[in-house]
Design an enzyme around this catalytic site. Structure first.
Site, PDB file in Angstrom:
ATOM      1  N   SER A 101     -51.257  -1.918  53.305  1.00 47.33           N
ATOM      2  CA  SER A 101     -50.748  -1.274  51.796  1.00 47.33           C
ATOM      3  C   SER A 101     -51.228  -2.347  50.827  1.00 47.33           C
ATOM      4  O   SER A 101     -52.053  -1.878  50.549  1.00 47.33           O
ATOM      5  CB  SER A 101     -49.138  -1.407  52.179  1.00 47.33           C
ATOM      6  OG  SER A 101     -48.345  -1.268  51.245  1.00 47.33           O
ATOM      7  N   ASP A 313     -48.137   4.949  48.778  1.00 53.29           N
ATOM      8  CA  ASP A 313     -46.480   5.280  49.070  1.00 53.29           C
ATOM      9  C   ASP A 313     -45.622   4.087  48.234  1.00 53.29           C
ATOM     10  O   ASP A 313     -44.677   4.719  48.262  1.00 53.29           O
ATOM     11  CB  ASP A 313     -46.334   4.699  50.569  1.00 53.29           C
ATOM     12  CG  ASP A 313     -46.495   3.044  50.891  1.00 53.29           C
ATOM     13  OD1 ASP A 313     -47.100   1.664  49.865  1.00 53.29           O
ATOM     14  OD2 ASP A 313     -45.868   3.011  51.744  1.00 53.29           O
ATOM     15  N   GLU A 403     -36.770   1.170  45.795  1.00 53.16           N
ATOM     16  CA  GLU A 403     -37.354   0.119  45.627  1.00 53.16           C
ATOM     17  C   GLU A 403     -37.566  -0.300  43.793  1.00 53.16           C
ATOM     18  O   GLU A 403     -38.325   0.576  43.762  1.00 53.16           O
ATOM     19  CB  GLU A 403     -37.999  -0.881  46.444  1.00 53.16           C
ATOM     20  CG  GLU A 403     -37.326  -0.704  47.988  1.00 53.16           C
ATOM     21  CD  GLU A 403     -37.991  -2.022  48.907  1.00 53.16           C
ATOM     22  OE1 GLU A 403     -38.025  -3.205  49.213  1.00 53.16           O
ATOM     23  OE2 GLU A 403     -39.144  -1.045  49.299  1.00 53.16           O
ATOM     24  N   ALA A 404     -37.686  -1.615  43.867  1.00 50.18           N
ATOM     25  CA  ALA A 404     -38.557  -1.936  42.208  1.00 50.18           C
ATOM     26  C   ALA A 404     -39.596  -1.789  42.234  1.00 50.18           C
ATOM     27  O   ALA A 404     -39.922  -1.195  41.058  1.00 50.18           O
ATOM     28  CB  ALA A 404     -37.966  -2.693  41.893  1.00 50.18           C
ATOM     29  N   ARG A 530     -34.321 -15.953  48.730  1.00 56.65           N
ATOM     30  CA  ARG A 530     -34.325 -14.843  50.362  1.00 56.65           C
ATOM     31  C   ARG A 530     -35.541 -14.610  51.076  1.00 56.65           C
ATOM     32  O   ARG A 530     -36.020 -15.684  50.110  1.00 56.65           O
ATOM     33  CB  ARG A 530     -34.312 -13.414  49.915  1.00 56.65           C
ATOM     34  CG  ARG A 530     -35.267 -12.469  49.361  1.00 56.65           C
ATOM     35  CD  ARG A 530     -34.907 -11.108  49.370  1.00 56.65           C
ATOM     36  NE  ARG A 530     -35.188 -10.515  50.735  1.00 56.65           N
ATOM     37  CZ  ARG A 530     -36.517 -10.132  50.608  1.00 56.65           C
ATOM     38  NH1 ARG A 530     -37.549 -10.463  50.029  1.00 56.65           N
ATOM     39  NH2 ARG A 530     -36.877  -9.708  52.015  1.00 56.65           N
ATOM     40  N   SER A 532     -38.767 -14.496  52.763  1.00 57.62           N
ATOM     41  CA  SER A 532     -39.834 -13.587  52.803  1.00 57.62           C
ATOM     42  C   SER A 532     -40.036 -13.679  54.402  1.00 57.62           C
ATOM     43  O   SER A 532     -39.681 -14.191  55.644  1.00 57.62           O
ATOM     44  CB  SER A 532     -41.351 -14.529  53.078  1.00 57.62           C
ATOM     45  OG  SER A 532     -42.360 -13.465  52.898  1.00 57.62           O
ATOM     46  N   GLY A 533     -39.800 -12.423  55.146  1.00 61.19           N
ATOM     47  CA  GLY A 533     -40.456 -11.546  56.051  1.00 61.19           C
ATOM     48  C   GLY A 533     -41.300 -12.084  56.880  1.00 61.19           C
ATOM     49  O   GLY A 533     -41.525 -11.440  57.801  1.00 61.19           O
ATOM     50  N   ARG A 539     -38.253 -16.508  48.098  1.00 64.38           N
ATOM     51  CA  ARG A 539     -38.354 -15.505  46.996  1.00 64.38           C
ATOM     52  C   ARG A 539     -37.312 -15.555  46.098  1.00 64.38           C
ATOM     53  O   ARG A 539     -36.038 -15.760  46.905  1.00 64.38           O
ATOM     54  CB  ARG A 539     -38.289 -14.350  47.985  1.00 64.38           C
ATOM     55  CG  ARG A 539     -40.189 -14.070  48.297  1.00 64.38           C
ATOM     56  CD  ARG A 539     -40.309 -12.741  48.244  1.00 64.38           C
ATOM     57  NE  ARG A 539     -41.330 -11.858  49.562  1.00 64.38           N
ATOM     58  CZ  ARG A 539     -42.777 -12.906  49.429  1.00 64.38           C
ATOM     59  NH1 ARG A 539     -42.846 -13.106  47.711  1.00 64.38           N
ATOM     60  NH2 ARG A 539     -43.555 -12.713  50.525  1.00 64.38           N
TER      61      ARG A 539
END
Length: 575
Positions: A101, A313, A403-404, A530, A532-533, A539
């Site tokens: 992405s 996307d 999403e933003a 939160r 990060s994944g 973040r």
């Protein structure tokens, strides 16, 4: 390259036909497997050609697997295996998308696509992680366990579509995935352009559309043309739009699709991949994070511009006002524009369809207040990640989610779509019937399988034309609260745990209490953290009444995270 092949591995020659096309910057493959039983000798042989590097451990998350391209060869091979098992389990076509992405060009990744174009089912995310991290000698055992747990019928045929983005590593990694698929049987290979769309078309017996490149272009352009015809100034003036394609696949799609557009729509492509690297100083993510235009796009005052990300996307819009000030229009304002338009149409139709907007904690507070208090549309907050928004949006007759960062779409329930199409055809009242016809064209223009920058761009352009809005008027619907997004390096991101759609931290102890105390110092403020994944960072997002206060709050929260969550390196510095 388009390749058609038939034959079987292991002693039988493969017959292949290849023909060159003008560019090899994008590829898609449709692969059918008809061999009923798994050949474990072939598995052992071909797995050895795609060895797992020592010490590499990866986690399948919302974005699938994503890391440096050189670490992914074994993962791609194994995801080819898993895609065949998934296809057999659901007795449908599934997809493999090779992309990272918006990440830098040297990265790559892979994600699996489920039968209706949605993200991989969560239970199979665990199988993907197990398979990717297995040692060579464990592969057969883990595949057998997956087949047992997921009730995979080995005697079923499998069908897999493969897509890749324009990264230099994508073609080779796609071949690794094909190797994995090929272990399990014969294959035929043809190019296909839009992976999620194609998978959905195939699995709905083409009720959703023709499973071809031309089918995608024709469906969207027909709906768009019908909508543009009804705009107040249709045919009077040309609509110009400058598009930053992030040096990615979007430039190719739009170049091929441009002949299908009505003559009054003129698109101007920038960062088309002929000169620069993918996502380098351009693209939706760059524009969103840095709040400035991409390199290579010359903006004049009040010109309407947009940016795709590398795999098309995500989309964000922006413009420069007469004073030279840059204005970003992100996913929140895209969702708001679409919601305003759809709510007006639903009111005209007079049918009580339930509509809602789905956001994440990153949505600007002003957008949430406008939707809830002014537009009177219910808003639901979910965890970060498209799969969470998509699943929540499925609960409503009309579910708008973005999403933003500009990734999103609109979902219509089967009941809502059936009713709208019926009204468009049979309603006696002219105003209601015409409103239903506009809704019907919107349904056809929107790619409901996943966020699609091309589709979203056409939806936005149609709405702006139909409502007679300038980009400045769209931007003025509400004013974003100043905000700041930061990240803090930590030793282990797993020390952070959250609840309430990631808006509150429950671990480490004391962190949320300190954040609450800091938030109270500033007007109209909020903050959340939160993990990060994908990497060991936390973040941090803040909002406040002024940019200075948002920055100050972000710095104070980042210091708190650094001290309580095992920060690495030097402490965060003031912004």
């Amino acid at each position: 390259m388009v390749v058609c092949a038939s034959g079987a591995w292991g002693g039988v020659d493969t017959v292949a036909l290849a023909r060159r096309v003008p560019t090899e910057r994008v590829g898609r493959a449709a692969i059918r497997i008809k061999q009923p039983e798994m050949d474990y000798e072939a598995l052992k042989k071909y797995s050895a050609l795609h060895p797992k590097p020592a010490g590499v451990t990866l986690q399948y998350g919302t974005a699938g697997f994503r890391t440096k391209a050189e670490q992914l060869d074994h993962v791609m091979f194994r995801m080819g295996l898993l895609a065949v098992l998934r296809s057999k389990a659901v007795v449908s076509t599934v997809g493999i998308m090779v992309t990272a992405s918006h990440n830098p060009e040297e990265d790559n990744g892979v994600k699996l696509v489920d039968p209706l174009g949605e993200m991989l089912h969560p239970s199979w995310e665990e199988y993907a992680t197990q398979l990717a991290n297995a040692e060579e000698q464990e592969l057969q055992k883990i595949i057998t366990e997956i087949c047992q747990k997921a009730a995979v019928n080995q005697h079923k045929d499998a069908s897999v579509f493969i897509g890749r983005d324009t990264r230099p590593s994508s073609e080779k990694l796609s071949q690794s995935a094909i190797d994995g698929i090929s272990v399990l049987g014969d294959y035929g290979l043809v190019t296909t352009p839009q992976l999620h769309y194609m998978v959905c078309c195939r699995n709905t017996q083409e009720q959703y559309g023709k499973a071809t490149l031309e089918g995608y272009y024709e469906k969207l352009s027909k709906a768009f043309t019908e909508l543009i015809k009804q705009s107040p100034k249709s045919g009077e003036s040309q609509r110009h739009l400058k598009i930053d394609c992030a040096n990615g696949i979007g430039a190719l799609k739009l170049s091929e699709m441009e002949p299908y557009f009505p003559k009054e729509v003129l698109i101007h492509l920038y960062n088309d991949g002929t000169k620069e690297k993918l996502n380098h100083l351009c693209g939706a993510d760059f524009v969103k994070i840095h709040q400035k235009p991409p390199r290579g796009l010359d903006m004049k005052p009040n010109e309407r511009c947009c940016s795709f990300d590398g795999d098309a996307d995500r989309i964000v819009y922006y413009y420069k006002d007469a004073t030279g000030h840059f204005h970003l229009i992100d996913g929140d304002k895209i969702a708001t524009l679409i919601s305003i338009f759809l709510k007006e149409l639903l009111a005209k139709v007079g049918h009580t369809l339930k509509m809602a907007v789905v956001q994440t904690a990153y949505a600007n507070g002003s957008s949430t207040r406008y939707l809830e208090e002014t537009l009177k549309v219910p808003v639901h907050c979910v965890k970060t990640g498209v799969k969470h928004l998509h699943h929540k949006a499925q609960e409503f007759d009309v579910g708008v989610y973005f999403e933003a960062n500009g990734h999103g779409t609109v979902l219509f329930s089967k009941a809502a779509e059936t009713k709208i199409r019926q009204l468009a055809k049979e309603e006696k009242d002219d105003e209601k019937r015409e409103a239903a016809q506009v809704l019907e064209n919107m349904i056809d223009l929107i790619n409901q399988t996943v966020g699609d920058a091309v589709s979203d761009m056409l939806v936005i352009e149609a709405i702006l034309a139909l409502k007679g809005l300038t980009v400045q008027q769209w931007d003025a619907i509400y004013t974003d609260l100043p905000n700041r997004l930061l990240k803090v390096q930590v030793a282990d991101r797993r020390v952070i745990d959250t609840t309430d759609a990631e808006r509150r931290a429950v671990a480490p102890l004391g962190l949320q209490e300190k954040i609450d105390a800091l938030v109270k110092k500033y007007r109209l403020s909020r903050a959340f953290v939160r993990p990060s994944g994908t990497e060991d960072v936390v973040r941090i997002y803040t909002e406040a009444d002024t940019q200075e206060n948002a920055d100050a709050l972000a710095h104070e929260v980042s210091l708190t995270v650094y001290h309580l969550a095992g920060g690495r390196g030097a402490p965060p510095q003031p912004i």
